[in-house]
Design an enzyme around this catalytic site. Structure first.
Site, PDB file in Angstrom:
ATOM      1  N   CYS A 177      -1.616  77.370  46.534  1.00 47.61           N
ATOM      2  CA  CYS A 177      -2.359  77.466  47.572  1.00 47.61           C
ATOM      3  C   CYS A 177      -1.828  77.742  48.701  1.00 47.61           C
ATOM      4  O   CYS A 177      -0.887  76.806  49.309  1.00 47.61           O
ATOM      5  CB  CYS A 177      -3.349  76.296  47.632  1.00 47.61           C
ATOM      6  SG  CYS A 177      -4.099  76.386  49.377  1.00 47.61           S
ATOM      7  N   CYS A 199      -2.224  75.171  51.841  1.00 47.31           N
ATOM      8  CA  CYS A 199      -1.439  73.852  51.600  1.00 47.31           C
ATOM      9  C   CYS A 199       0.136  73.965  51.639  1.00 47.31           C
ATOM     10  O   CYS A 199       0.904  73.310  51.655  1.00 47.31           O
ATOM     11  CB  CYS A 199      -1.692  73.228  50.566  1.00 47.31           C
ATOM     12  SG  CYS A 199      -3.915  72.743  50.202  1.00 47.31           S
ATOM     13  N   CYS A 237      -9.402  75.390  46.059  1.00 46.64           N
ATOM     14  CA  CYS A 237      -8.613  74.223  46.720  1.00 46.64           C
ATOM     15  C   CYS A 237      -9.657  73.435  47.465  1.00 46.64           C
ATOM     16  O   CYS A 237     -10.423  74.006  48.266  1.00 46.64           O
ATOM     17  CB  CYS A 237      -7.506  74.986  47.603  1.00 46.64           C
ATOM     18  SG  CYS A 237      -6.962  73.624  48.860  1.00 46.64           S
ATOM     19  N   LYS A 246     -12.667  77.455  62.612  1.00 46.48           N
ATOM     20  CA  LYS A 246     -12.874  78.597  63.389  1.00 46.48           C
ATOM     21  C   LYS A 246     -14.312  79.102  63.140  1.00 46.48           C
ATOM     22  O   LYS A 246     -15.044  79.607  64.008  1.00 46.48           O
ATOM     23  CB  LYS A 246     -11.897  79.683  63.422  1.00 46.48           C
ATOM     24  CG  LYS A 246     -10.967  79.426  64.295  1.00 46.48           C
ATOM     25  CD  LYS A 246      -9.930  80.554  64.149  1.00 46.48           C
ATOM     26  CE  LYS A 246      -9.162  80.630  65.545  1.00 46.48           C
ATOM     27  NZ  LYS A 246      -8.133  81.636  65.563  1.00 46.48           N
ATOM     28  N   HIS A 281      -4.087  67.988  66.019  1.00 44.80           N
ATOM     29  CA  HIS A 281      -2.793  68.076  66.375  1.00 44.80           C
ATOM     30  C   HIS A 281      -2.596  67.042  67.499  1.00 44.80           C
ATOM     31  O   HIS A 281      -1.811  66.252  67.693  1.00 44.80           O
ATOM     32  CB  HIS A 281      -2.068  69.384  66.689  1.00 44.80           C
ATOM     33  CG  HIS A 281      -2.312  70.573  65.774  1.00 44.80           C
ATOM     34  ND1 HIS A 281      -2.799  71.626  66.171  1.00 44.80           N
ATOM     35  CD2 HIS A 281      -1.939  70.335  64.303  1.00 44.80           C
ATOM     36  CE1 HIS A 281      -2.788  72.541  64.841  1.00 44.80           C
ATOM     37  NE2 HIS A 281      -2.531  71.727  63.694  1.00 44.80           N
ATOM     38  N   LYS A 294     -16.366  69.429  59.368  1.00 49.96           N
ATOM     39  CA  LYS A 294     -14.898  69.503  59.163  1.00 49.96           C
ATOM     40  C   LYS A 294     -14.537  70.642  60.527  1.00 49.96           C
ATOM     41  O   LYS A 294     -15.399  71.756  60.679  1.00 49.96           O
ATOM     42  CB  LYS A 294     -14.515  70.455  58.017  1.00 49.96           C
ATOM     43  CG  LYS A 294     -12.815  70.464  57.514  1.00 49.96           C
ATOM     44  CD  LYS A 294     -12.644  71.151  56.321  1.00 49.96           C
ATOM     45  CE  LYS A 294     -11.344  71.920  56.384  1.00 49.96           C
ATOM     46  NZ  LYS A 294     -10.515  71.847  55.511  1.00 49.96           N
ATOM     47  N   HIS A 296      -8.929  73.945  51.172  1.00 51.02           N
ATOM     48  CA  HIS A 296      -9.157  75.131  52.044  1.00 51.02           C
ATOM     49  C   HIS A 296     -10.235  76.308  51.269  1.00 51.02           C
ATOM     50  O   HIS A 296     -10.316  77.130  51.918  1.00 51.02           O
ATOM     51  CB  HIS A 296      -7.710  75.896  51.846  1.00 51.02           C
ATOM     52  CG  HIS A 296      -6.675  75.288  52.798  1.00 51.02           C
ATOM     53  ND1 HIS A 296      -6.149  74.454  52.080  1.00 51.02           N
ATOM     54  CD2 HIS A 296      -6.358  75.451  53.989  1.00 51.02           C
ATOM     55  CE1 HIS A 296      -5.203  73.871  53.011  1.00 51.02           C
ATOM     56  NE2 HIS A 296      -5.546  74.433  54.165  1.00 51.02           N
ATOM     57  N   HIS A 326      -4.802  72.543  68.128  1.00 51.28           N
ATOM     58  CA  HIS A 326      -6.257  72.161  68.156  1.00 51.28           C
ATOM     59  C   HIS A 326      -6.185  70.449  68.501  1.00 51.28           C
ATOM     60  O   HIS A 326      -5.100  69.790  68.247  1.00 51.28           O
ATOM     61  CB  HIS A 326      -7.163  72.328  67.016  1.00 51.28           C
ATOM     62  CG  HIS A 326      -6.831  72.092  65.932  1.00 51.28           C
ATOM     63  ND1 HIS A 326      -6.329  70.630  65.507  1.00 51.28           N
ATOM     64  CD2 HIS A 326      -6.452  72.816  64.718  1.00 51.28           C
ATOM     65  CE1 HIS A 326      -6.113  70.942  64.194  1.00 51.28           C
ATOM     66  NE2 HIS A 326      -5.738  71.783  63.763  1.00 51.28           N
TER      67      HIS A 326
END
Ligand code: MSP
Length: 486
Positions: free
Chosen positions: A126, A129, A143, A295, A21, A292, A146, A18
């Site tokens: 997690c 992570c 977390c 998806k 990256h 954030k 996440h 995405h």
């Protein structure tokens, strides 16, 4: 020749790449191209992190074996990097059998050196992570990154003795002396503060994770994915015959994984008396439309799609121009479009109007030899040269600091002031009044600044730089940022 070894993180391959990256990868590419242009010998490494529970879970969901799953996704990463014009020298995969062997050897050496111990461990893990979280790190039992509850895990693991006093002392010295540079400064202070507060040993094996490199002393366990992943920077130099590039000059990543790169990674190397990386830089995290990227929200930007819309160079420019590298920021399609338009209106427009007027008024461009031979032109060009040199020095200094936004702003300013100079001197009036010398000087100085701009944008916008250089030679204008189709 100076060697320059630069890396991006190796990205988890549980999905297609995405724009997050792409951000780190583009930044690394700009640095790689900058160093190549300076004449350095560059080794630019990127790749994918292919082991661990997270990948195994994603593969299972897709109904594939992890190997098949990652084999199918690697070309997607490579395609995205091709579309973004990423000039990496090597693409690394942690499933490379040679790498697996080096990782096992490394862990064996850590055991032999007395830095590993077997212990019972109970903690909250997690998978997102791929690490244990402390009770105090959770928010409402979840977390914080996440938004999922970590899973209680209890197993016998092998631990890397990160808290060993000799290691801590060496690490502190490494960072405090600046031998290992951590930037930005605020992050460096955070890291130092955390080390001073006390380091804990970390578990480096997993009994429950099957998709990983077998732990050498105990085939029932696999090597912790982060140990496997960090070692990519080292094994790549061995596998691809780049040993003379070691240690890395610059590791790039976002702040989320700075701790692994600034503490755990150098400590692993120190334990075996190996040379440590010279610099790590943690850039910020960005949101998409102030949310954030996720998806479920549906705001994930696909790098390939966005390049199709705006062209590769506008995307590269927008990502690095929007907010300072090292700080958090926000990106959106609207913002990228805004940057496209300002490129068109500033640099694009300057190129068009300058070349058109040079043609319209039949300006004769002096060759370099003529420029230095004529006292009149020489006076003009000498002061221009000095101003240009200053700009080159400033932009280079900004690139050396990884201040991409600062460098791009400076380049924009050169175009803005040149456009302004044209507007103020009104070449069309000079032409009407028959002031041919003044007319030529305004347009030749604009042309000269365009040559400078074409040179300065090489690392950022290589395709545009090439187009500009060609037009500046042929003097035939052609839009470099044409009007966007609606
Ligand atoms: N596999 C590990 C890295 C191992 S390196 C030895 C990993 N992978 S990851 O796929 O999660 O990539 C994290 C990195 O992606 C970040 O450090 C950053 O470089 C980049 N980014 C992902 N999302 C991002 C943003 N929203 N904003 C900025 N960078 C982002 O962690």
């Amino acid at each position: 020749m100076t060697k320059y070894y630069i890396t991006t993180p190796i990205y988890y391959i549980n999905d297609v790449p995405h724009i997050g990256h792409a951000y780190t990868t583009v930044a690394a590419d700009v640095l790689a191209r900058y160093h190549r242009a300076k004449g350095d010998e560059v080794f630019f490494l990127t790749g994918t992190d292919e082991h661990g529970a997270k990948i195994a879970e994603a593969a299972e969901k897709a109904g594939k074996t992890p190997q098949q799953f990652t084999d199918d996704l690697v070309p997607k990463f490579q395609e995205a990097w091709k579309v973004l014009n990423i000039s990496y020298d090597q693409y690394f995969r942690t499933t490379n059998p040679e790498h697996e062997k080096f990782v096992q050897d490394f862990v064996t050496k850590l055991i032999e050196a007395g830095y590993v111990e077997k212990r019972k461990y109970e903690g909250l893990y997690c998978v997102g992570c791929e690490k244990y979280l402390k009770e105090s790190e959770l928010i409402d039992g979840l977390c914080p990154d996440h938004k999922k509850p970590p899973v209680k895990q209890s197993e016998e693991n092998y631990f890397f003795l990160l808290s060993k006093p000799d290691l801590v002392t060496k690490l502190m010295k490494l960072i405090e002396s600046g031998e290992l540079g951590i930037a930005p400064e605020s992050r460096r202070n955070e890291v130092l503060g955390k080390i001073k507060a006390g380091l804990e040993d970390i578990s480096i094996s997993r009994a429950g994770v099957k998709w990983g490199i077998p732990f050498p002393a105990d085939p029932e366990q696999t090597i912790y994915v982060w140990v496997d992943a960090l070692l990519n920077y080292y094994t790549a130099t061995k596998i691809y015959d780049k040993e003379n590039f070691w240690p890395a000059d610059q590791h790039l990543m976002a702040k989320d994984i700075l701790w692994f790169h600034a503490v755990i990674w150098p400590a692993m190397l120190l334990a075996l008396d190996l040379p440590t990386p010279k610099k790590v830089f943690a850039h910020g995290y960005f949101t998409i439309n102030n949310q954030k990227m996720s998806k479920t929200i549906g705001n994930v930007i696909d790098p390939i799609e966005v390049v199709r819309k705006f062209g590769v160079d506008a995307v590269r420019y927008a990502l690095l121009r929007e907010f300072p590298f090292g700080e958090d920021g926000d990106i959106s399609l609207e913002k990228i479009e805004g940057h496209y338009n300002s490129l068109a209106n500033n640099i694009g427009n300057l190129l068009q109007r300058t070349l058109s007027m040079i043609n319209r008024y039949n300006i004769v461009i002096p060759t370099e030899a003529e420029e230095s031979g004529s006292p009149k032109i020489l006076r003009l060009s000498a002061s221009r040269r000095i101003a240009q040199d200053d700009n080159i020095i400033t932009v280079n200094a900004e690139l050396d600091r990884l201040d991409f936004m600062g460098a791009l702003k400076k380049i924009d300013e050169v175009a803005i002031s040149t456009n302004k100079n044209i507007a103020e001197n009104e070449p069309w009036v000079l032409a009407k009044e028959g002031k041919t010398d003044e007319l030529a000087s305004v347009l030749i100085s604009a042309l000269d600044n365009l040559r400078l701009i074409a040179e300065l944008i090489v690392p950022f916008m290589p395709e545009t730089a090439e187009k500009m250089a060609k037009q500046l030679k042929t003097l035939q204008p052609e839009p470099i940022f044409p009007r966007l189709e609606k």
